[in-house]
Motif scaffolding. Sequence first.
Motif, PDB file in Angstrom:
ATOM      1  N   GLY A 198       0.828  -1.196   0.000  1.00 10.61           N
ATOM      2  CA  GLY A 198       0.000   0.000   0.000  1.00 10.61           C
ATOM      3  C   GLY A 198       0.865   1.249   0.000  1.00 10.61           C
ATOM      4  N   ILE A 199       0.495   2.245  -0.806  1.00 15.15           N
ATOM      5  CA  ILE A 199       1.214   3.516  -0.847  1.00 15.15           C
ATOM      6  C   ILE A 199       0.189   4.647  -0.816  1.00 15.15           C
ATOM      7  CG2 ILE A 199       2.788   5.001  -2.148  1.00 15.15           C
ATOM      8  CD1 ILE A 199       4.044   2.495  -3.335  1.00 15.15           C
ATOM      9  N   ILE A 200       0.432   5.619   0.058  1.00 14.50           N
ATOM     10  CA  ILE A 200      -0.446   6.775   0.202  1.00 14.50           C
ATOM     11  C   ILE A 200       0.360   8.030  -0.077  1.00 14.50           C
ATOM     12  CG2 ILE A 200      -1.964   8.044   1.771  1.00 14.50           C
ATOM     13  CD1 ILE A 200      -1.259   4.877   3.217  1.00 14.50           C
ATOM     14  N   HIS A 237      -1.939  -4.983  -3.978  1.00 18.79           N
ATOM     15  CA  HIS A 237      -1.548  -3.605  -3.643  1.00 18.79           C
ATOM     16  C   HIS A 237      -2.749  -2.668  -3.656  1.00 18.79           C
ATOM     17  CE1 HIS A 237      -0.967  -3.662  -8.192  1.00 18.79           C
ATOM     18  NE2 HIS A 237      -1.910  -2.747  -8.021  1.00 18.79           N
ATOM     19  N   PHE A 238      -2.529  -1.489  -3.058  1.00 15.53           N
ATOM     20  CA  PHE A 238      -3.416  -0.347  -3.262  1.00 15.53           C
ATOM     21  C   PHE A 238      -2.563   0.909  -3.305  1.00 15.53           C
ATOM     22  CE2 PHE A 238      -3.239  -0.227   1.415  1.00 15.53           C
ATOM     23  CZ  PHE A 238      -3.105   1.125   1.667  1.00 15.53           C
ATOM     24  N   LEU A 239      -3.094   1.956  -3.918  1.00 14.84           N
ATOM     25  CA  LEU A 239      -2.433   3.264  -3.937  1.00 14.84           C
ATOM     26  C   LEU A 239      -3.503   4.340  -3.859  1.00 14.84           C
ATOM     27  CD1 LEU A 239       0.573   4.529  -5.922  1.00 14.84           C
ATOM     28  CD2 LEU A 239      -1.561   5.832  -6.077  1.00 14.84           C
ATOM     29  N   ILE A 240      -3.214   5.371  -3.074  1.00 14.94           N
ATOM     30  CA  ILE A 240      -4.081   6.542  -2.957  1.00 14.94           C
ATOM     31  C   ILE A 240      -3.254   7.776  -3.278  1.00 14.94           C
ATOM     32  CG2 ILE A 240      -5.488   7.969  -1.417  1.00 14.94           C
ATOM     33  CD1 ILE A 240      -5.969   5.456   0.286  1.00 14.94           C
ATOM     34  N   LYS A 289      -7.568   6.477  -6.561  1.00 21.65           N
ATOM     35  CA  LYS A 289      -7.142   5.314  -5.793  1.00 21.65           C
ATOM     36  C   LYS A 289      -7.462   4.043  -6.575  1.00 21.65           C
ATOM     37  CE  LYS A 289     -11.273   5.692  -2.850  1.00 21.65           C
ATOM     38  NZ  LYS A 289     -11.722   6.039  -1.476  1.00 21.65           N
ATOM     39  N   PHE A 290      -6.648   3.023  -6.357  1.00 20.07           N
ATOM     40  CA  PHE A 290      -6.864   1.755  -7.037  1.00 20.07           C
ATOM     41  C   PHE A 290      -6.285   0.629  -6.185  1.00 20.07           C
ATOM     42  CE2 PHE A 290      -2.835   3.449  -8.727  1.00 20.07           C
ATOM     43  CZ  PHE A 290      -1.971   2.377  -8.581  1.00 20.07           C
ATOM     44  N   PHE A 291      -6.685  -0.596  -6.510  1.00 17.64           N
ATOM     45  CA  PHE A 291      -6.181  -1.746  -5.766  1.00 17.64           C
ATOM     46  C   PHE A 291      -6.144  -2.979  -6.663  1.00 17.64           C
ATOM     47  CE2 PHE A 291     -10.730  -2.282  -5.392  1.00 17.64           C
ATOM     48  CZ  PHE A 291     -10.928  -3.661  -5.409  1.00 17.64           C
ATOM     49  N   LYS A 292      -5.357  -3.942  -6.235  1.00 19.87           N
ATOM     50  CA  LYS A 292      -5.335  -5.262  -6.845  1.00 19.87           C
ATOM     51  C   LYS A 292      -5.256  -6.283  -5.725  1.00 19.87           C
ATOM     52  CE  LYS A 292      -2.773  -8.316  -9.974  1.00 19.87           C
ATOM     53  NZ  LYS A 292      -1.551  -8.491 -10.808  1.00 19.87           N
TER      54      LYS A 292
END
Length: 294
Positions: A198-200, A237-240, A289-292
């Motif tokens: 995860g990355i913010i 993963h996710f990213l915001i 934002k997105f995720f897998k």
Amino acid sequence: MIQLLKPDHWKDYELIDCGDFEKLERFGSLILIRPEPQAVWAKKLPDSEWKRLHHIRFKGRSATAGDWVKKDPKAADRWQITYSNPQVAIKFRLGLTSFKHVGIFPEQAVNWDYIAEKVKSFKTPEPKVLNLFAYTGGASLIARAAGADTTHVDSIKQVVTWANENQEISGLSNIRWVVEDALKFVKRELKRGKKYNGIILDPPAYGHGPNGEKWKLEDHIREMMQDVVQLLDPEEHFLILNTYSLGFSSVIVENLITGAFPAVQNLETGELYLQATSGVKLPLGVYGKFFKSK
């Protein structure tokens, strides 16, 4: 898509009204009046009600600094509030700073909920989360409380110290604190071959690193996004990305993300705003934002 935060489940925060370039907010038991450049419309509530309700008001001395004026001299300079959702609960120490902030950006609660949900849903044991431009640590605390191995990066030592205090009063531990320029940190992690689940990113429009590095959103965000997506774990993963800039739209954020990461899945973009009790809506930035998942 429009993302709306109606803080019904957040008893310690309320946007009461906004307009005439100000906002009337309740943080716990204290009601504050602060400048708000986005509130270009007229207030819904009469001035008499604002005067009656508020405890403390911020008055600017310059474009970047000002003073807090208390109706009751005994009103606290520092106090605590709690944030909770079905997954986690954390605490913040708030304070009256000379630059109008109190140590929290309430609209980010929708992102905190997203972080907690994704961390808890991942199959990776103790997923790794990186919080860049991390300020006093709301997203870091949420990630850690949800069970993530969390790294918190900000260029200002004082706010990292503040974030550590929030960790302690939240009953948490073992967040990795890094005082460094965010772009430099990302490039070093790339050389080390590091990966994060995860990355913010919540970058300012303008900023400075601890060694005088200059950050300007429109000049550096493309490079940052191209680098940071390489740190994502390819399987889960996710990213915001959140931006508070009057010149940015959710379409720009969408283009930045898809340009840097064409393989993106489950992408969601839009505008964050708070719903005031008086009925008016206050826009407070755009997000992507997105995720897998495995």
